[in-house]
Design an enzyme around this catalytic site. Structure first.
Site, PDB file in Angstrom:
ATOM      1  CB  THR A 170     -13.577  -5.682   0.173  1.00 46.40           C
ATOM      2  OG1 THR A 170     -12.950  -4.427   0.032  1.00 46.40           O
ATOM      3  CG2 THR A 170     -12.809  -6.528   1.160  1.00 46.40           C
ATOM      4  NE  ARG A 198      -6.588   2.787  -0.213  1.00 47.41           N
ATOM      5  CZ  ARG A 198      -7.589   1.914  -0.081  1.00 47.41           C
ATOM      6  NH1 ARG A 198      -7.401   0.659  -0.394  1.00 47.41           N
ATOM      7  NH2 ARG A 198      -8.753   2.287   0.386  1.00 47.41           N
ATOM      8  CB  VAL A 199      -2.742  -0.073   3.834  1.00 50.15           C
ATOM      9  CG1 VAL A 199      -3.429  -1.218   4.558  1.00 50.15           C
ATOM     10  CG2 VAL A 199      -1.305  -0.447   3.503  1.00 50.15           C
ATOM     11  N   GLY A 200      -5.894  -0.101   2.726  1.00 48.71           N
ATOM     12  CA  GLY A 200      -7.273   0.227   3.080  1.00 48.71           C
ATOM     13  C   GLY A 200      -7.681  -0.373   4.408  1.00 48.71           C
ATOM     14  CG  ASP A 201     -11.864  -1.112   4.805  1.00 47.20           C
ATOM     15  OD1 ASP A 201     -11.348  -1.204   3.659  1.00 47.20           O
ATOM     16  OD2 ASP A 201     -13.028  -1.449   5.038  1.00 47.20           O
ATOM     17  CB  THR A 220     -17.320  -4.326   0.859  1.00 51.93           C
ATOM     18  OG1 THR A 220     -17.032  -3.839  -0.458  1.00 51.93           O
ATOM     19  CG2 THR A 220     -18.826  -4.413   1.018  1.00 51.93           C
ATOM     20  N   GLY A 221     -16.037  -1.348   0.775  1.00 49.17           N
ATOM     21  CA  GLY A 221     -16.250   0.043   0.387  1.00 49.17           C
ATOM     22  C   GLY A 221     -14.978   0.861   0.466  1.00 49.17           C
ATOM     23  N   GLY A 223     -12.129   2.264   1.853  1.00 44.46           N
ATOM     24  CA  GLY A 223     -11.442   1.911   3.085  1.00 44.46           C
ATOM     25  C   GLY A 223     -11.149   3.088   3.988  1.00 44.46           C
TER      26      GLY A 223
HETATM   27  N1  GLY Z   1     -12.320  -1.752   1.234  1.00 42.31           N
HETATM   28  C1  GLY Z   1     -11.233  -2.000   0.396  1.00 42.31           C
HETATM   29  C2  GLY Z   1     -10.248  -0.941   0.420  1.00 42.31           C
HETATM   30  O1  GLY Z   1     -10.570   0.202   0.699  1.00 42.31           O
HETATM   31  O2  GLY Z   1      -9.111  -1.223   0.139  1.00 42.31           O
END
Ligand code: GLY
Length: 291
Positions: A170, A198-201, A220-221, A223
């Site tokens: 990210t 899918r949705v991340g952080d 970053t990482g 999510g």
């Molecule tokens: N940190 C990016 C995601 O998990 O989508």
């Protein structure tokens, strides 16, 4: 103490020799700060440059979903005055971070999917779909490791642990301006491998990003892990209690120590300075004007 400054990263797992793109983003944002522009404007410009770079997993470099053709992106912006704008699962725009910025002009905080795209078109954001060389190569690697009959999540748990497939990343920028305001801007094509939808952080306040009067944080990482720990707010709370930014980033990563499967990175900026900690290499750059 710092007068103003910016730091940017290209995502956990990005080789450090890609830091030239983060340098270009910081230089542009730093010039804006020198000209008296505010933290939010500078953070958004840094993120836009990283989205356009094409070598990071955001904007023009966004990863493909598990179907091999869909690109869905998440982005968010936040400043220490409580302004938050986010987009989730947006498709076919060049700069999701600019759409997240546009959300600030609405009564809402976050827009998702088709509604977010319709909103973007209405504001004049043109349709844009680009599969970068890197996204295609990474998808091919992912596909190669997929065994017949695997469910998606069996595949995910087996192969991500052995690092046979590209992981998450990210882009993010954190800024403090000359008036002591903080802002952060983050953007991603998601954490591969991932299902469509899918949705991340990254678009979730307090998880992938946070800004308040004591600092700005970009995460970053993976999510899912960041969301479970509300990582950005957890680290923000540490700096708000006067912990040094570097120490807070390192403490934020502690729960992931020894877990090979989980790649994470944290970037923090406070009035005292900048901190960065990551489980893996991470392209990054910072430009700070000391008081
Ligand atoms: N940190 C990016 C995601 O998990 O989508």
């Amino acid at each position: 103490m710092i007068s103003y400054g910016v730091a940017a990263h290209g995502g956990v797992g990005t080789p450090e020799d890609l830091s030239d793109g983060c340098k270009a983003a910081c230089e542009a944002a730093f010039l804006m700060l020198e000209a008296g522009r505010n933290a939010l404007e500078a953070a958004i410009e840094a993120a836009r440059i990283l989205e356009d770079d094409g070598r990071y997993n955001a904007g023009s470099g966004s990863a493909l979903r598990i179907d091999g053709k869909t690109i869905e992106m998440d982005a968010a912006v936040m400043d220490s005055e409580g302004n938050i704008g986010a987009v989730m699962n947006i498709r076919e725009v060049k700069n999701p971070v600019l759409v997240a910025q546009a959300v600030l002009g609405t009564p809402h905080v976050a827009m998702a999917g088709r509604g977010a795209e319709a909103f973007a078109r209405k504001l004049g954001f043109e349709a844009y779909y680009k599969v970068s060389k890197r996204a295609l190569e990474n998808f091919k690697k992912t596909k190669k490791t997929l065994k017949e009959g695997d469910t998606f999540w069996e595949f995910y748990l087996d192969d991500i642990s052995e690092q046979k497939i590209p992981g998450p990343d990210t882009i993010g920028a954190v800024v403090m301006d000359g008036n002591g305001l903080f802002a952060t801007a983050v953007s991603t094509g998601g954490a591969s491998p991932m299902m469509v939808g899918r949705v991340g952080d990254t678009p979730m306040p307090g998880c992938g990003f946070y800004a308040g009067p004591r600092g700005a944080i970009a995460v970053t990482g993976v999510g899912e892990e960041s969301i479970r720990k509300m990582l950005a707010k957890t680290v923000y709370d540490m700096v708000a209690e006067n912990m040094d930014a570097q120490a807070a980033c390192e403490k934020g990563l502690r729960p992931f120590a020894g877990q090979k499967r989980i790649k994470m990175g944290i970037l923090a900026l406070t009035k005292q300075g900048c901190g960065l900690a990551a489980t893996d290499p991470m392209a990054q750059y910072r430009m700070i004007k000391q008081a």
